[in-house]
Every structure is written in structure tokens, then in C-alpha cells.
Write a protein that holds these residues in place. Structure first.
Motif, PDB file in Angstrom:
ATOM      1  N   GLU A  65       5.998  -4.206   1.244  1.00 59.00           N
ATOM      2  CA  GLU A  65       6.316  -5.635   1.092  1.00 59.00           C
ATOM      3  C   GLU A  65       7.737  -5.718   1.647  1.00 59.00           C
ATOM      4  O   GLU A  65       7.983  -6.757   2.541  1.00 59.00           O
ATOM      5  CB  GLU A  65       6.484  -6.193  -0.202  1.00 59.00           C
ATOM      6  CG  GLU A  65       7.087  -7.447  -0.509  1.00 59.00           C
ATOM      7  CD  GLU A  65       5.993  -8.459  -0.085  1.00 59.00           C
ATOM      8  OE1 GLU A  65       6.647  -9.686   0.186  1.00 59.00           O
ATOM      9  OE2 GLU A  65       4.778  -8.315   0.213  1.00 59.00           O
ATOM     10  N   ARG A  96      -0.389   2.573   4.668  1.00 61.15           N
ATOM     11  CA  ARG A  96      -0.149   2.896   3.208  1.00 61.15           C
ATOM     12  C   ARG A  96      -0.830   4.063   2.833  1.00 61.15           C
ATOM     13  O   ARG A  96      -0.449   4.856   2.027  1.00 61.15           O
ATOM     14  CB  ARG A  96      -1.086   1.762   2.421  1.00 61.15           C
ATOM     15  CG  ARG A  96      -1.107   1.929   0.888  1.00 61.15           C
ATOM     16  CD  ARG A  96      -1.885   0.685   0.221  1.00 61.15           C
ATOM     17  NE  ARG A  96      -1.825   0.707  -1.284  1.00 61.15           N
ATOM     18  CZ  ARG A  96      -2.505   1.567  -1.986  1.00 61.15           C
ATOM     19  NH1 ARG A  96      -3.509   2.190  -1.315  1.00 61.15           N
ATOM     20  NH2 ARG A  96      -2.565   1.446  -3.232  1.00 61.15           N
ATOM     21  N   GLU A 136       3.953   0.162  -2.464  1.00 64.16           N
ATOM     22  CA  GLU A 136       3.637  -1.268  -2.374  1.00 64.16           C
ATOM     23  C   GLU A 136       4.983  -1.942  -2.162  1.00 64.16           C
ATOM     24  O   GLU A 136       5.111  -3.012  -1.384  1.00 64.16           O
ATOM     25  CB  GLU A 136       2.958  -1.899  -3.732  1.00 64.16           C
ATOM     26  CG  GLU A 136       1.600  -1.386  -3.903  1.00 64.16           C
ATOM     27  CD  GLU A 136       0.648  -1.726  -2.596  1.00 64.16           C
ATOM     28  OE1 GLU A 136       0.918  -2.705  -1.852  1.00 64.16           O
ATOM     29  OE2 GLU A 136      -0.307  -0.849  -2.570  1.00 64.16           O
TER      30      GLU A 136
END
Length: 422
Positions: free
Chosen positions: A361, A342, A357
Motif C-alpha cells: 500500500e 506479494r 500489505e
């Protein structure tokens, strides 16, 4: 003076304060059978945004533009010949309720010049908030500007009735304050911020330590101290402070006083300005770059030295700060969207927190291609030169910094701020 004329003067005088935001306000519902009006999270009106994206209208006014201070950059300074006016606390309460009932506003942003002394001014501001809460059952958002030199008891009471408190630091350095606002002191201003932080920490600690059901019930009925935290404002371009000095002060305030927001306000020339002030405002794009850099410090894991190196001093105006960092650190790229952590993805130009994000995912279910990223509405015109995807690599022949700058840059346009009508 007619109330309408007061509103015209004191709403116009409040427009220079950029820190009237309601982010952090909590949704409060009136319980069954209880009396109350207004809800925060759902001439003198400003628009702010709640964390969930809803636009909130606030009545933004000064209690008075009379002031005992003579800050050179302020249109309401003691030596200014601007028309003066003052509301009584009851008039502000009436205006707020009347505006709310007409569905013009959902809250109040109230500041003031310093009249008589800091404690007297703070007492008047607190009286407005307390009357709205207790006499009218007002449950809307209230933001009070606080005076650093006011007594701790008044600051604590202000936080019991207001959602957010703010103390404006105004200029990032003590040198700047000594030159343009000699009656103000950075140590005292930060001392006021420290008091607000301390009272809020004590309040949160007391709530956490409420052990018995009776204690928890009693605490829950009490208003939390300034639930939306505290904020501040810095004027940009009124003194010689560069962007690194501005962001260094902001970084210190966030870390030391747990501020929710630092607002940056481009200096706007005022009537009959002192020769100590610049003749024109800085480019508004500079203000925008400071907000972008502030975001990188708070949410993207960048350090001050990464955002604005000491040898630069100022942020580039032709590139956003993240893109400028990427061009200075070509060795960091390309980043593989299917494997990078990230922290690395957040450094790719064009990729925001939400985009990252979504990528993290989505890649749990398979390799991501450029088409997948396009469906996520990623700005690939910016990001494609810095990433590897399942069907994409920047290639052996890299673009030069000059070529990348063309892809990343957006031509800056200077806009103008209107002069005060005073």
C-alpha cells in the motif's frame, strides 16, 4: 459427588486438549425485544482469541472422564487409576449459565470420554448445547468435541447448536494409532471429518440457492451448521512420527476436509505411563515451530517440501521455518521491497502478512527507505540482510549462513508442563 469436586476433576482432565479456540465465531446481537444472553465475539476456564483480537474466556470441561477406550497416551484411558467423575447434561448447563452470569466466561468448550457407545455420548453432548440454546437463549460460543463413529443425524444436530465441531486425529499416522490407540482408526476419524464437511457444504449450498424472499427469510432464521467450522488436534512427541509426517497429515486435512485449524499439543508425561511412551516431553519449541510451519502452509504460499524437505524430516529448533528456508535458498534474495510481488515479500524473514500489505500500500506513493520500513515496525534486524530498499542494499560482501544464523536465531529455552494432579 459434590459439584465442585466434579468440576475440579473434569476441568483438570480437559487441559490436555489444545483445540479450544473460538476463532471464526461470528458476532451475534440480540434483536430488540428478544430474550438472550451471552455474546461470543465481543478452575476450568481457558482463553481464546477471536479474529479481531479480543480475548474470549471459555468454560473448558469434560462431560465425563470415564472412557471405554484404552489409548496409551491418555490420562483418562480405561486402565488408568485416575479419579473418575461425570456431569449430567443439566449440571453442565447450570455451570455454564452460572459462570456466564458471574462474567467468568463467554462460551463453552465441551468434550467427553466415550461412555457406553459413541451415539450415547454424542446424545449427551448435543443435549447440553440444545438446552443452552433453546431453554436459556444462550447466544455465547459453543465448541463440541464430536465422536467419529456417532450417527450422521447426531453430528448434524450437534452442528445446528454448536459454533464449532472438532474431531481429534490425535496421532498423524495409522502406525502410531495402532501402537498407542489400537481402538482408533485413522480412516474412521477422517470419515467423521468428511461427514462434517459434507453437511456444512450442503447447508451453504442450500442457503445460496434460496431464491425467493420467503425462502431467504426462512433460511436466515435457521442456525447455520457449525459456522466456525471444524478443527482437530495432534499430539506431538508421543510416537516416532517426525515433523514432516505431522505437517503432511495437517496439509492433507486442510485440503481435504476444509479444517479451520489444526492444533499441535506437545506430549506431556502422565502418571503411571506405559513403557511405550517416551519418559519426557519433547521441547516445547518443537510445538512452536510446527505452528509457525503450519502458518507458512496456510497463509504464505509455501509447500510442504519447502517447509520441511524430505531429507530433513524435522524442523530445526534453533531457527523459525521461514528463516531456515531463506538460508537454504540464498539465491532468492535480496528482494526489492519497492518492486517485488506479494508472494516474494512474504518469503522474507521477519515479514508477516500484515507487514507485506502495508508495504504494498505504501509504495504506491513513493520509494520506501529503511526509515519508512522502521516506521512500519518491521523487524529490520531479521529482514535487512534479505531486502533492497531505496537507500539500502545488503552489499557486495554477503554474510555467510553462519553469520546470518546468529542474526536470525533466538536461543531456545525448554519449559516444563506440570504433571496431572490425578
Amino acid at each position: 459427588m459434590e459439584l465442585e469436586r466434579k468440576l475440579e476433576i473434569l476441568a483438570d482432565a480437559a487441559k490436555y486438549d489444545a483445540s479450544c479456540a473460538s476463532s471464526g465465531g461470528e458476532r451475534r446481537k440480540t434483536s430488540a425485544g428478544a430474550q438472550g444472553i451471552g455474546s461470543t465475539t465481543g478452575s476450568g476456564i481457558c482463553h481464546s482469541y477471536a479474529p479481531d483480537g479480543r480475548c474470549i474466556s471459555l468454560l473448558k470441561i469434560l462431560l465425563t472422564n470415564v472412557c471405554i477406550f484404552d489409548c496409551v497416551y491418555c490420562v483418562n484411558r480405561r486402565s488408568s487409576d485416575t479419579p473418575r467423575a461425570a456431569f449430567t447434561p443439566d449440571e453442565v448447563v447450570k455451570l455454564t449459565i452460572d459462570f456466564y452470569k458471574r462474567n467468568y466466561i463467554e462460551g463453552l468448550f465441551l468434550s467427553s470420554g466415550i461412555i457406553r457407545n459413541p451415539d450415547y455420548t454424542m446424545e449427551q453432548l448435543v443435549r447440553v448445547a440444545k438446552s443452552l440454546r433453546l431453554e436459556y437463549g444462550f447466544r455465547g460460543y459453543i465448541h463440541l468435541k464430536t465422536i467419529p463413529e456417532a450417527s450422521p443425524e447426531l453430528i448434524e444436530e450437534a452442528g445446528r447448536w454448536a459454533d464449532r465441531l472438532s474431531v481429534n486425529v490425535e496421532l498423524p499416522t495409522q502406525v502410531g494409532l495402532e501402537k498407542l490407540a489400537p481402538e482408533k482408526n485413522l480412516r474412521r476419524i477422517q470419515g467423521g471429518m468428511a461427514r462434517i464437511r459434507g453437511i456444512k457444504e450442503d447447508d451453504l449450498d442450500r442457503r445460496r440457492k434460496a431464491n425467493s424472499e420467503r425462502q431467504r427469510s426462512q433460511v436466515s432464521r435457521e442456525r447455520a451448521f457449525a459456522p466456525a467450522g471444524q478443527s482437530t488436534q495432534m499430539i506431538v512427541g508421543a510416537d516416532e512420527a517426525n515433523d514432516r509426517a505431522v505437517l503432511s497429515r495437517a496439509d492433507t486435512l486442510y485440503k481435504s476436509y476444509q479444517l479451520r485449524r489444526v492444533y499441535y499439543s506437545a506430549y506431556s508425561p502422565i502418571p503411571h505411563a506405559s513403557v511405550l511412551l517416551p519418559p519426557k516431553s519433547p521441547p516445547l519449541v518443537r510445538e512452536n515451530r510446527l505452528y509457525q510451519a503450519d502458518w507458512l502452509l496456510r497463509f504464505y504460499g509455501f509447500s510442504l517440501d519447502e517447509v520441511v524437505p524430505s531429507d530433513l524430516g524435522d524442523l530445526p529448533l534453533d531457527l523459525d521455518p521461514k528463516s531456515a528456508w531463506a538460508l537454504r535458498h540464498r539465491e532468492f534474495f535480496p528482494v526489492d521491497v519497492n518492486a517485488a510481488p506479494r508472494e516474494a515479500l512474504l518469503r522474507v524473514p521477519g515479514m508477516g502478512v500484515r507487514s507485506v500489505e502495508r508495504i504494498i500500500e505504501a509504495r504506491r506513493f513513493g520509494k520506501l527507505s529503511l526509515a519508512d520500513l522502521r516506521r512500519m515496525r518491521l523487524p529490520l534486524a531479521k529482514a535487512s540482510a534479505f531486502i533492497i530498499a531505496a537507500d539500502h542494499s545488503p552489499g557486495v560482501v554477503e554474510l555467510s549462513n553462519a553469520q546470518l544464523k546468529v542474526k536470525l536465531g533466538v536461543p531456545a529455552e525448554q519449559m516444563l508442563l506440570p504433571l496431572s494432579r490425578a
